[in-house]
Each structure stands twice: as C-alpha cells, then as structure tokens.
Design a protein around this motif. Sequence first.
Motif, PDB file in Angstrom:
ATOM      1  N   TYR A 159       0.738  -1.103   0.037  1.00 24.16           N
ATOM      2  CA  TYR A 159       0.055   0.172   0.223  1.00 24.16           C
ATOM      3  C   TYR A 159       0.734   1.337  -0.072  1.00 24.16           C
ATOM      4  O   TYR A 159       2.038   1.800   0.945  1.00 24.16           O
ATOM      5  CB  TYR A 159      -0.822   0.092   0.632  1.00 24.16           C
ATOM      6  CG  TYR A 159      -1.825   1.423   1.167  1.00 24.16           C
ATOM      7  CD1 TYR A 159      -2.659   1.435   0.503  1.00 24.16           C
ATOM      8  CD2 TYR A 159      -1.532   1.888   2.014  1.00 24.16           C
ATOM      9  CE1 TYR A 159      -3.482   2.502   0.229  1.00 24.16           C
ATOM     10  CE2 TYR A 159      -2.716   3.246   2.084  1.00 24.16           C
ATOM     11  CZ  TYR A 159      -3.220   2.981   0.832  1.00 24.16           C
ATOM     12  OH  TYR A 159      -3.555   4.801   0.885  1.00 24.16           O
ATOM     13  N   ASP A 161       0.846   5.179  -0.075  1.00 26.17           N
ATOM     14  CA  ASP A 161      -0.296   6.807   0.180  1.00 26.17           C
ATOM     15  C   ASP A 161       0.068   8.266  -0.939  1.00 26.17           C
ATOM     16  O   ASP A 161      -0.931   8.878  -0.696  1.00 26.17           O
ATOM     17  CB  ASP A 161       0.257   7.290   1.032  1.00 26.17           C
ATOM     18  CG  ASP A 161       0.333   7.264   2.789  1.00 26.17           C
ATOM     19  OD1 ASP A 161      -0.553   6.386   3.260  1.00 26.17           O
ATOM     20  OD2 ASP A 161       1.867   6.076   2.922  1.00 26.17           O
ATOM     21  N   GLU A 173      -5.652   4.986  -2.735  1.00 26.86           N
ATOM     22  CA  GLU A 173      -6.338   5.269  -1.537  1.00 26.86           C
ATOM     23  C   GLU A 173      -7.919   5.701  -2.584  1.00 26.86           C
ATOM     24  O   GLU A 173      -8.757   4.564  -2.530  1.00 26.86           O
ATOM     25  CB  GLU A 173      -6.210   6.047  -1.278  1.00 26.86           C
ATOM     26  CG  GLU A 173      -7.283   6.593   0.013  1.00 26.86           C
ATOM     27  CD  GLU A 173      -6.992   7.406   0.836  1.00 26.86           C
ATOM     28  OE1 GLU A 173      -8.522   8.347   1.846  1.00 26.86           O
ATOM     29  OE2 GLU A 173      -6.102   6.880   1.415  1.00 26.86           O
ATOM     30  N   GLN A 177     -11.218   2.856  -2.830  1.00 30.38           N
ATOM     31  CA  GLN A 177     -12.181   3.134  -2.866  1.00 30.38           C
ATOM     32  C   GLN A 177     -13.518   3.422  -3.695  1.00 30.38           C
ATOM     33  O   GLN A 177     -14.737   2.518  -3.502  1.00 30.38           O
ATOM     34  CB  GLN A 177     -12.493   5.648  -2.732  1.00 30.38           C
ATOM     35  CG  GLN A 177     -11.536   6.184  -1.586  1.00 30.38           C
ATOM     36  CD  GLN A 177     -12.421   6.230  -0.100  1.00 30.38           C
ATOM     37  OE1 GLN A 177     -13.331   5.550   0.191  1.00 30.38           O
ATOM     38  NE2 GLN A 177     -11.689   6.673   0.983  1.00 30.38           N
ATOM     39  N   ARG A 213      -3.595   1.067   6.936  1.00 32.34           N
ATOM     40  CA  ARG A 213      -4.633   2.168   7.045  1.00 32.34           C
ATOM     41  C   ARG A 213      -6.330   1.788   6.179  1.00 32.34           C
ATOM     42  O   ARG A 213      -5.448   0.150   5.765  1.00 32.34           O
ATOM     43  CB  ARG A 213      -4.198   2.774   5.469  1.00 32.34           C
ATOM     44  CG  ARG A 213      -5.496   4.288   5.316  1.00 32.34           C
ATOM     45  CD  ARG A 213      -5.063   5.436   4.639  1.00 32.34           C
ATOM     46  NE  ARG A 213      -5.669   6.107   4.435  1.00 32.34           N
ATOM     47  CZ  ARG A 213      -6.026   7.183   5.425  1.00 32.34           C
ATOM     48  NH1 ARG A 213      -5.279   7.810   6.266  1.00 32.34           N
ATOM     49  NH2 ARG A 213      -6.938   7.924   4.554  1.00 32.34           N
ATOM     50  N   PHE A 215      -9.927   0.110   5.155  1.00 37.73           N
ATOM     51  CA  PHE A 215     -10.839   1.455   4.673  1.00 37.73           C
ATOM     52  C   PHE A 215     -12.148   0.607   4.755  1.00 37.73           C
ATOM     53  O   PHE A 215     -12.225  -0.947   5.468  1.00 37.73           O
ATOM     54  CB  PHE A 215     -10.666   1.485   2.849  1.00 37.73           C
ATOM     55  CG  PHE A 215      -9.471   2.137   2.768  1.00 37.73           C
ATOM     56  CD1 PHE A 215      -9.961   2.835   2.114  1.00 37.73           C
ATOM     57  CD2 PHE A 215      -8.204   1.670   2.706  1.00 37.73           C
ATOM     58  CE1 PHE A 215      -8.173   4.243   1.892  1.00 37.73           C
ATOM     59  CE2 PHE A 215      -7.022   2.176   2.303  1.00 37.73           C
ATOM     60  CZ  PHE A 215      -7.448   3.977   2.513  1.00 37.73           C
ATOM     61  N   PRO A 221     -11.025   6.808   6.281  1.00 35.72           N
ATOM     62  CA  PRO A 221      -9.895   5.443   6.330  1.00 35.72           C
ATOM     63  C   PRO A 221      -9.238   5.676   7.968  1.00 35.72           C
ATOM     64  O   PRO A 221      -9.049   7.259   8.458  1.00 35.72           O
ATOM     65  CB  PRO A 221      -8.916   5.679   5.610  1.00 35.72           C
ATOM     66  CG  PRO A 221     -10.193   6.094   4.354  1.00 35.72           C
ATOM     67  CD  PRO A 221     -10.934   7.673   5.050  1.00 35.72           C
TER      68      PRO A 221
END
Length: 235
Positions: A159, A161, A173, A177, A213, A215, A221
Amino acid sequence: MKLLLISNSTMPGEAYLDYPKNEIKKFLGEKPVTAVFIPYAAVTFSFDEYCEKVESRFAEIGHHVVGIHTFADPVKAIQQAEAIVVGGGNTWQLVRMLRENKLLNPIREKAFNDTPYIGWSAGSNVACPTLRTTNDMPIVDPLGFECAGLIPFQINPHYLDANPEGHGGETREQRIQEFIEVNPRCYVAGLREGTMFKLENDQLELIGERPCRIFKKGQEPVELKAGDDFSFLLK
C-alpha cells in the motif's frame, strides 16, 4: 488458523526475504519444518529458480521448502504439507494455476485445520475472499475472482499513500475507495511495505513499524499500528 500474511518480500537495499525472516522463523517454531512452496505467481523466471531463492532464505532460519511443481499429485502434496508457503508475483497467474490444479479448497481445508500458511504479496492476496484488491495487471483470465477466503477482509499489499511524482493517475486510496463503493460490506487493509499480519489463536496482530490503513464504505479511513485492536476485521 495460523496465518502470516506479509506485504512484500524485500525492502530496498536488503536481501530477499531478509526483513520478515525472523518472524517466519518464530511463526514456524524451533522444530525444522519443510513447507510446500507454491511458486505459481512467477512469470518471468522459472519455478525452480523461485524455489531455490526461497529455500536459501528458509534454510538460513532452520526451515526448508519444496516446490509444489515437483510433486506428481499437487493436491496430495497440500493435504500432507507441514506448512504452506505462497510466494509473490502476479496474482492473476497465481489464482489461474491454483484453479487449474484444483488447490484452493485443499489449501482452505488445511489452513482451517491449523496448518501454518505463509504468503507475501500475491500470496497474501489469495488468503483473502477474492483477488480484487491486488495491484497486479490481469495478464491472464483467473477463471474466477474467488480465492481461499482464509480471512474475511481484503488486503491491498504494497500500500502506497501517494502516486509517483509527475504521475497524474488515480492514487491507491482512490482505487480502494472505488472498491468499497461497490463492495460496501467489505473492509480493505492497506498493508504497507515492511509490515505483515499474523493470525494465531484467533488473534490478529500487525507486525512492523508502519501503520496499516483501514477502509470501509461510509467511514473515514483509519490508521492503526502494531498493538492496536484488529479483531473487528475478523467478524
């Protein structure tokens, strides 16, 4: 179940499987174990090369692997395995070959009967309900998105950012989403490099110095670190 789900195999500047090797050793225990290794995610190099690479690291910590492709009956190999190790690479290719060799159900049955399972990158993805949070290009038809379902939530390994500088595409992200928008009941754990999940004695813990993180549709988050409570992901 006993699961060790690792985000990535190698940190920059380190040897292959160097950062997780001590956690792998603790996870498997002091008694030598010979695990069945599944190298199916390898695409640009041979299964034998992959096995040699993994074996050299496992031997260093007192354990061993043998490639599933060397068995005449891969299903029987899983059924008799002391432990199962699934390497990273291309998740689509991995799932395709697991299906072709009819291994998803045997892996599931062994893991639910406390056979240790270790996976990194694509090997962590296939422990999830589906492969749909992999980062990999779909180079083959996987013959179905469902995976082993050893955990009830999705992992996004490696992952990140932010996107690389100068790249105008969607961030990781934003992609996640999109996933939770159409899969509103599913949690996704953004597992950063250098970290891993360990599930043992019905306890899920994060190992590593970087936070994870989390979700879920309709929720902001959240960042959770080692020592935090991750039990909600198992419900």
